[in-house]
Design a protein around this motif. Structure first.
Motif, PDB file in Angstrom:
ATOM      1  N   THR A   1      54.267  -3.171  12.075  1.00 53.91           N
ATOM      2  CA  THR A   1      54.155  -3.021  10.622  1.00 53.91           C
ATOM      3  C   THR A   1      54.043  -4.364   9.910  1.00 53.91           C
ATOM      4  OG1 THR A   1      55.470  -0.989  10.739  1.00 53.91           O
ATOM      5  CG2 THR A   1      55.217  -1.999   8.575  1.00 53.91           C
ATOM      6  N   LEU A   2      54.800  -5.347  10.387  1.00 52.51           N
ATOM      7  CA  LEU A   2      54.842  -6.645   9.714  1.00 52.51           C
ATOM      8  C   LEU A   2      53.720  -7.585  10.153  1.00 52.51           C
ATOM      9  CD1 LEU A   2      58.695  -7.357   9.780  1.00 52.51           C
ATOM     10  CD2 LEU A   2      57.307  -6.652   7.821  1.00 52.51           C
ATOM     11  N   TYR A   3      53.082  -7.285  11.277  1.00 50.22           N
ATOM     12  CA  TYR A   3      52.057  -8.207  11.776  1.00 50.22           C
ATOM     13  C   TYR A   3      50.894  -8.404  10.800  1.00 50.22           C
ATOM     14  CZ  TYR A   3      48.679 -10.546  14.703  1.00 50.22           C
ATOM     15  OH  TYR A   3      47.770 -11.457  15.183  1.00 50.22           O
ATOM     16  N   PRO A   4      50.364  -7.348  10.160  1.00 47.40           N
ATOM     17  CA  PRO A   4      49.272  -7.594   9.197  1.00 47.40           C
ATOM     18  C   PRO A   4      49.669  -8.560   8.082  1.00 47.40           C
ATOM     19  CG  PRO A   4      49.405  -5.267   9.714  1.00 47.40           C
ATOM     20  CD  PRO A   4      50.607  -5.905  10.325  1.00 47.40           C
ATOM     21  N   LEU A   5      50.930  -8.484   7.646  1.00 48.28           N
ATOM     22  CA  LEU A   5      51.391  -9.412   6.610  1.00 48.28           C
ATOM     23  C   LEU A   5      51.445 -10.837   7.143  1.00 48.28           C
ATOM     24  CD1 LEU A   5      52.461  -9.612   3.703  1.00 48.28           C
ATOM     25  CD2 LEU A   5      54.759  -9.255   4.616  1.00 48.28           C
ATOM     26  N   TYR A   6      51.909 -10.977   8.386  1.00 41.86           N
ATOM     27  CA  TYR A   6      51.930 -12.299   9.025  1.00 41.86           C
ATOM     28  C   TYR A   6      50.505 -12.841   9.160  1.00 41.86           C
ATOM     29  CZ  TYR A   6      51.602 -15.336  13.139  1.00 41.86           C
ATOM     30  OH  TYR A   6      51.282 -16.354  14.007  1.00 41.86           O
ATOM     31  N   TRP A   7      49.561 -11.986   9.611  1.00 40.48           N
ATOM     32  CA  TRP A   7      48.177 -12.412   9.787  1.00 40.48           C
ATOM     33  C   TRP A   7      47.551 -12.825   8.458  1.00 40.48           C
ATOM     34  CZ3 TRP A   7      43.406 -10.299   8.181  1.00 40.48           C
ATOM     35  CH2 TRP A   7      42.282 -10.852   8.795  1.00 40.48           C
ATOM     36  N   LEU A   8      47.857 -12.077   7.388  1.00 38.07           N
ATOM     37  CA  LEU A   8      47.350 -12.457   6.066  1.00 38.07           C
ATOM     38  C   LEU A   8      47.903 -13.812   5.646  1.00 38.07           C
ATOM     39  CD1 LEU A   8      45.932 -11.861   3.362  1.00 38.07           C
ATOM     40  CD2 LEU A   8      47.985 -10.623   2.661  1.00 38.07           C
ATOM     41  N   GLY A   9      49.193 -14.034   5.929  1.00 33.70           N
ATOM     42  CA  GLY A   9      49.825 -15.292   5.536  1.00 33.70           C
ATOM     43  C   GLY A   9      49.197 -16.500   6.205  1.00 33.70           C
TER      44      GLY A   9
ATOM     45  N   PRO B   1      41.266 -16.594  15.002  1.00 31.38           N
ATOM     46  CA  PRO B   1      41.738 -15.612  14.026  1.00 31.38           C
ATOM     47  C   PRO B   1      43.221 -15.272  14.130  1.00 31.38           C
ATOM     48  CG  PRO B   1      40.476 -14.534  15.747  1.00 31.38           C
ATOM     49  CD  PRO B   1      40.329 -16.002  15.967  1.00 31.38           C
ATOM     50  N   TYR B   2      43.843 -15.445  15.312  1.00 32.06           N
ATOM     51  CA  TYR B   2      45.224 -14.994  15.497  1.00 32.06           C
ATOM     52  C   TYR B   2      46.218 -16.142  15.685  1.00 32.06           C
ATOM     53  CZ  TYR B   2      42.577 -10.766  16.421  1.00 32.06           C
ATOM     54  OH  TYR B   2      41.697  -9.714  16.322  1.00 32.06           O
ATOM     55  N   SER B   3      45.746 -17.364  15.626  1.00 29.80           N
ATOM     56  CA  SER B   3      46.633 -18.500  15.849  1.00 29.80           C
ATOM     57  C   SER B   3      47.003 -19.157  14.525  1.00 29.80           C
ATOM     58  CB  SER B   3      45.952 -19.521  16.760  1.00 29.80           C
ATOM     59  OG  SER B   3      44.766 -20.007  16.156  1.00 29.80           O
ATOM     60  N   TRP B   4      48.033 -20.011  14.590  1.00 29.64           N
ATOM     61  CA  TRP B   4      48.440 -20.751  13.398  1.00 29.64           C
ATOM     62  C   TRP B   4      47.344 -21.746  13.013  1.00 29.64           C
ATOM     63  CZ3 TRP B   4      53.259 -21.414  10.662  1.00 29.64           C
ATOM     64  CH2 TRP B   4      54.173 -20.400  10.935  1.00 29.64           C
ATOM     65  N   PRO B   5      47.225 -22.036  11.727  1.00 29.23           N
ATOM     66  CA  PRO B   5      46.205 -23.009  11.297  1.00 29.23           C
ATOM     67  C   PRO B   5      46.466 -24.381  11.899  1.00 29.23           C
ATOM     68  CG  PRO B   5      47.097 -21.782   9.419  1.00 29.23           C
ATOM     69  CD  PRO B   5      47.975 -21.474  10.594  1.00 29.23           C
ATOM     70  N   GLN B   6      45.424 -24.995  12.415  1.00 27.97           N
ATOM     71  CA  GLN B   6      45.548 -26.376  12.898  1.00 27.97           C
ATOM     72  C   GLN B   6      45.612 -27.341  11.723  1.00 27.97           C
ATOM     73  OE1 GLN B   6      42.165 -26.785  15.607  1.00 27.97           O
ATOM     74  NE2 GLN B   6      43.550 -26.617  17.375  1.00 27.97           N
TER      75      GLN B   6
ATOM     76  N   MET C   1      41.236 -14.478   1.466  1.00 29.18           N
ATOM     77  CA  MET C   1      42.586 -14.366   2.021  1.00 29.18           C
ATOM     78  C   MET C   1      43.618 -15.046   1.118  1.00 29.18           C
ATOM     79  SD  MET C   1      42.471 -12.510   4.633  1.00 29.18           S
ATOM     80  CE  MET C   1      41.159 -11.760   5.595  1.00 29.18           C
ATOM     81  N   GLY C   2      43.232 -16.184   0.537  1.00 32.29           N
ATOM     82  CA  GLY C   2      44.139 -16.836  -0.400  1.00 32.29           C
ATOM     83  C   GLY C   2      44.430 -15.967  -1.605  1.00 32.29           C
ATOM     84  N   ALA C   3      43.393 -15.317  -2.137  1.00 36.10           N
ATOM     85  CA  ALA C   3      43.576 -14.437  -3.284  1.00 36.10           C
ATOM     86  C   ALA C   3      44.405 -13.208  -2.915  1.00 36.10           C
ATOM     87  CB  ALA C   3      42.212 -14.006  -3.826  1.00 36.10           C
ATOM     88  N   MET C   4      44.170 -12.651  -1.727  1.00 32.49           N
ATOM     89  CA  MET C   4      44.945 -11.487  -1.284  1.00 32.49           C
ATOM     90  C   MET C   4      46.407 -11.858  -1.061  1.00 32.49           C
ATOM     91  SD  MET C   4      42.267  -9.666   1.343  1.00 32.49           S
ATOM     92  CE  MET C   4      43.450  -8.394   1.790  1.00 32.49           C
ATOM     93  N   PHE C   5      46.638 -13.069  -0.591  1.00 33.00           N
ATOM     94  CA  PHE C   5      48.016 -13.540  -0.406  1.00 33.00           C
ATOM     95  C   PHE C   5      48.741 -13.603  -1.744  1.00 33.00           C
ATOM     96  CE2 PHE C   5      51.127 -17.017  -0.004  1.00 33.00           C
ATOM     97  CZ  PHE C   5      51.889 -16.528   1.053  1.00 33.00           C
TER      98      PHE C   5
END
Length: 289
Positions: free
Chosen positions: A36-44, A58-63, A257-261
């Motif tokens: 349930t929380l993963y989509p929120l983490y991915w959006l973040g 797409p699934y890793s932390w930003p470099q 994604m920034g706007a959705m966040f």
């Protein structure tokens, strides 16, 4: 003595069975929470990536954290004005929904009259009507009244379509409140308005919190009504501002994604504020007072 020993052994055997079941249930709930929380983490994490990194990783932390995604999305989407518009519309519709819904719920739950069942059926019918099937008639109606491109073109439909569920949730909770509480208040000199304002409504805060979060999610995230009824740039709500980052030729995913966040933050805050009351409201009416 033998009977006591047998009963004790049965009890111990039952407790030994319950422990593994309890552990399995916790694992299942933990797994469900992660999903349930993963989509929120991915959006973040996606809100702080460049377009290239969004596709390549797409699934890793930003470099390289693109902090300017938030500020650029805020400026380009005119999100300050959009947040203000969404706040005005959402808060106004929420207040109308809660006040009218709880008043109607109190009357239907406590006052028997000839058309009580018919009125309940009418509100039930309102829950069965597909919301989007009313867009064209509502557009024609509001156009004739000159209400298009106003806050009221969103506030009134939002309230009307949310009232049925608010009324039924309120009724289920008010029925569980003992009548003796109202009788004691009436003996103390309170009228019906005093009983509702001083007794019923404060006792119904858990279900009010549930209604609030459900309505808030619908109002805050609505796109179709705002798209049809609002054309003025100055009145566009937050979901409409999100569509500015996508056109027929492509989508700027980093800004989207920034706007959705940004748009997701108020929803999270509201849920965290009301979470305890929401849990109480979800079991409303399950135990009679």
């Amino acid at each position: 003595m033998q009977v006591m020993i047998n009963a004790r052994s049965e009890k111990m055997r039952g407790s030994l069975w319950r422990k593994p079941i309890s552990g399995i249930a916790k694992i299942i709930l933990l797994f469900y929470a992660i999903i349930t929380l993963y989509p929120l983490y991915w959006l973040g994490i996606s809100a702080f990536k460049s377009n290239q990194e969004f596709f390549n990783r797409p699934y890793s932390w930003p470099q390289h954290w693109q902090l300017d995604n938030i500020t650029r999305a805020w400026d380009l989407g005119n999100m300050g004005r959009a947040v203000l518009n969404s706040t005005i519309v959402t808060i106004s519709a929420l207040l109308l929904t809660i006040v009218l819904g709880m008043l109607a719920a109190y009357v239907l739950a406590r006052f028997p009259f000839k058309l009580n069942g018919a009125v309940k059926g009418l509100f039930l019918l309102g829950m069965l009507i597909p919301i989007h099937s009313t867009l064209v008639p509502l557009f024609i109606f509001m156009n004739k009244l000159g209400m298009l491109n106003t806050y009221w073109s969103l506030i009134l439909p939002y309230t009307a379509f949310e009232l049925p569920i608010a009324i039924f949730l309120g009724m289920s909770y008010i029925v569980s409140i003992p009548r003796e509480v109202e009788e004691a208040a009436m003996i103390d000199g309170n009228g019906w308005w005093g009983i509702f304002g001083r007794i019923i409504f404060p006792l119904s805060l858990p279900i009010v919190a549930t209604i609030t979060i459900l309505a808030f999610l619908r109002f805050w995230n609505d796109f179709s009504f705002a798209l049809v009824f609002i054309n003025s740039q100055a009145l566009k709500t937050l979901p409409l501002s999100l569509s500015l980052f996508s056109d027929g030729f492509g989508t700027d995913y980093s800004l989207t994604m920034g706007a959705m966040f940004i748009a997701a933050i108020p929803t999270i805050v509201i849920f965290l504020i009301f979470q305890e009351q929401i849990m109480k409201g979800m079991v409303a009416g399950s135990v009679k007072g």
